[in-house]
Design a protein around this motif. Structure first.
Motif, PDB file in Angstrom:
ATOM      1  N   LEU A 193       0.841  -1.195   0.000  1.00 31.73           N
ATOM      2  CA  LEU A 193       0.000   0.000   0.000  1.00 31.73           C
ATOM      3  C   LEU A 193       0.877   1.245   0.000  1.00 31.73           C
ATOM      4  N   VAL A 194       0.800   2.023  -1.069  1.00 29.73           N
ATOM      5  CA  VAL A 194       1.643   3.211  -1.234  1.00 29.73           C
ATOM      6  C   VAL A 194       0.740   4.436  -1.342  1.00 29.73           C
ATOM      7  N   PRO A 195       0.674   5.232  -0.287  1.00 29.90           N
ATOM      8  CA  PRO A 195      -0.206   6.409  -0.302  1.00 29.90           C
ATOM      9  C   PRO A 195       0.075   7.321  -1.490  1.00 29.90           C
ATOM     10  N   GLY A 196      -1.017   7.778  -2.121  1.00 32.25           N
ATOM     11  CA  GLY A 196      -0.883   8.687  -3.244  1.00 32.25           C
ATOM     12  C   GLY A 196      -0.619   8.015  -4.570  1.00 32.25           C
ATOM     13  N   ILE A 197      -0.369   6.704  -4.554  1.00 36.26           N
ATOM     14  CA  ILE A 197      -0.108   5.984  -5.809  1.00 36.26           C
ATOM     15  C   ILE A 197      -1.155   4.898  -6.052  1.00 36.26           C
ATOM     16  N   LEU A 228      11.266   5.411  -3.170  1.00 37.21           N
ATOM     17  CA  LEU A 228      10.054   5.933  -2.529  1.00 37.21           C
ATOM     18  C   LEU A 228      10.303   6.274  -1.056  1.00 37.21           C
ATOM     19  N   LYS A 229      11.527   6.589  -0.744  1.00 30.32           N
ATOM     20  CA  LYS A 229      11.890   6.855   0.654  1.00 30.32           C
ATOM     21  C   LYS A 229      11.217   8.104   1.216  1.00 30.32           C
ATOM     22  N   ASP A 230      10.775   9.009   0.346  1.00 34.30           N
ATOM     23  CA  ASP A 230      10.168  10.249   0.812  1.00 34.30           C
ATOM     24  C   ASP A 230       8.643  10.188   0.909  1.00 34.30           C
ATOM     25  N   ILE A 231       8.074   9.047   0.549  1.00 36.79           N
ATOM     26  CA  ILE A 231       6.626   8.886   0.697  1.00 36.79           C
ATOM     27  C   ILE A 231       6.337   8.392   2.120  1.00 36.79           C
ATOM     28  N   PRO A 232       5.474   9.047   2.862  1.00 37.27           N
ATOM     29  CA  PRO A 232       5.182   8.611   4.236  1.00 37.27           C
ATOM     30  C   PRO A 232       4.531   7.236   4.241  1.00 37.27           C
ATOM     31  N   LYS A 233       4.845   6.454   5.262  1.00 41.77           N
ATOM     32  CA  LYS A 233       4.191   5.152   5.377  1.00 41.77           C
ATOM     33  C   LYS A 233       2.698   5.362   5.644  1.00 41.77           C
ATOM     34  N   PRO A 234       1.869   4.408   5.257  1.00 40.13           N
ATOM     35  CA  PRO A 234       0.422   4.576   5.434  1.00 40.13           C
ATOM     36  C   PRO A 234       0.040   4.711   6.904  1.00 40.13           C
ATOM     37  N   THR A 235      -0.951   5.523   7.164  1.00 41.32           N
ATOM     38  CA  THR A 235      -1.482   5.633   8.528  1.00 41.32           C
ATOM     39  C   THR A 235      -2.382   4.435   8.810  1.00 41.32           C
TER      40      THR A 235
END
Length: 290
Positions: A193-197, A228-235
């Protein structure tokens, strides 16, 4: 003979019912990978607890020795799994290992994980070897979304980038899932699960794979790293929404332990990989694709 879902619930820690009493051993026999996920950072180390990590690569000839050692520590191991650290279908090592396990430990469930790029063309081999459960990582069924998650595929020796490579990957995943499911293999789907993608794409994935014969779905939260290190992990809220979206179409597994490729023991209860594989590494060497 194919195992029923009820049998798997009693004996396989990734299928729900036996979470705290059935063990597994992951055999890290598959060294190389044929796709380049943008969030994937495969390493050789003793430090991290996540998929794609192992302290060593072993050979098919060594597998039964490590199984025997693992059973000394965890007599209730029910599953022999191969989940990397590379892709299980990119080489022949997983097939060679399962043949040997089938001869020496026929009582163990045989479990394999794959990215699915070669699933359709190697499905007959997989069925013949008697795989009980297959996990396929499907992060999108739309090439435009998949291309944001996967930089390229290596398809019959050619490196194919972007949506063109993503289309090849998805086509082979979906055709392969149907072929092995139709043959009676129990298919589980993993999605990172990748937020925003792909967070708004989960229902579509779940519906698609269920129609092809998959029976259980596992949503893995992104571990921010690599490209994708700058994408926050999912809440927690995003994870629950994704699970709810998927549950409209397919049963969702909720107890994933992010197991290493050399995991040994009962997930969430015991871990004996260091004792079994006698690893003493504290390094973090980079895993390369190819």
């Amino acid at each position: 003979m194919a195992k029923t879902y009820e049998e798997l619930e009693k004996n396989h820690p990734c299928f729900g019912g036996c979470k705290f009493n059935a063990g597994r051993i992951h055999l890290p026999v598959s060294p190389g990978c044929n796709i380049a996920c943008r969030f994937c950072d495969r390493t050789i180390n003793d430090v991290e607890q996540r998929p794609g990590v192992t302290s060593k690569i072993i050979t098919p000839d060594e597998a039964n020795t490590f199984i025997d050692k693992a059973l000394e520590f965890v007599p209730n191991i029910k599953v022999a799994g191969i989940a990397g650290p590379g892709d299980t279908l990119a080489t022949d090592y997983a097939f060679e290992t399962f043949k040997k396990i089938g001869e020496s430990h026929p009582e163990l469930l045989k479990c394999m994980s794959t990215n699915g790029l070669l699933l359709y063309e190697r499905a007959d081999e997989l069925i013949e070897i008697g795989i009980d459960t297959l996990t396929v990582t499907v992060n999108a069924v739309d090439p435009a979304i998949e291309a944001k998650l996967n930089e390229y595929v290596i398809w019959h020796g050619e490196k194919i980038y972007g949506e063109e490579g993503a289309k090849i990957l998805i086509e082979n995943q979906l055709k392969g899932i149907k072929k092995v499911a139709d043959a009676g293999v129990t298919v589980k789907i993993n999605t990172v699960l990748v937020p925003g993608i792909n967070d708004e794409h989960i229902a579509t994935i779940a519906k698609t794979v269920r129609e092809l014969g998959a029976i259980i779905y596992n949503i893995i939260p992104l571990i921010p790293q690599h490209q994708l290190k700058d994408i926050p992990k999912p809440t927690c809220e995003q994870i629950e929404k994704a699970r709810s979206d998927a549950e409209q179409y397919i049963k969702v597994f909720r107890h994933c332990a992010h197991c290493r490729a050399d995991a040994v023991g009962v997930p969430g209860v015991s871990e004996y990989s260091k004792l079994v594989y006698q690893s003493r590494l504290n390094v973090r060497n980079t895993f390369s694709h190819g």
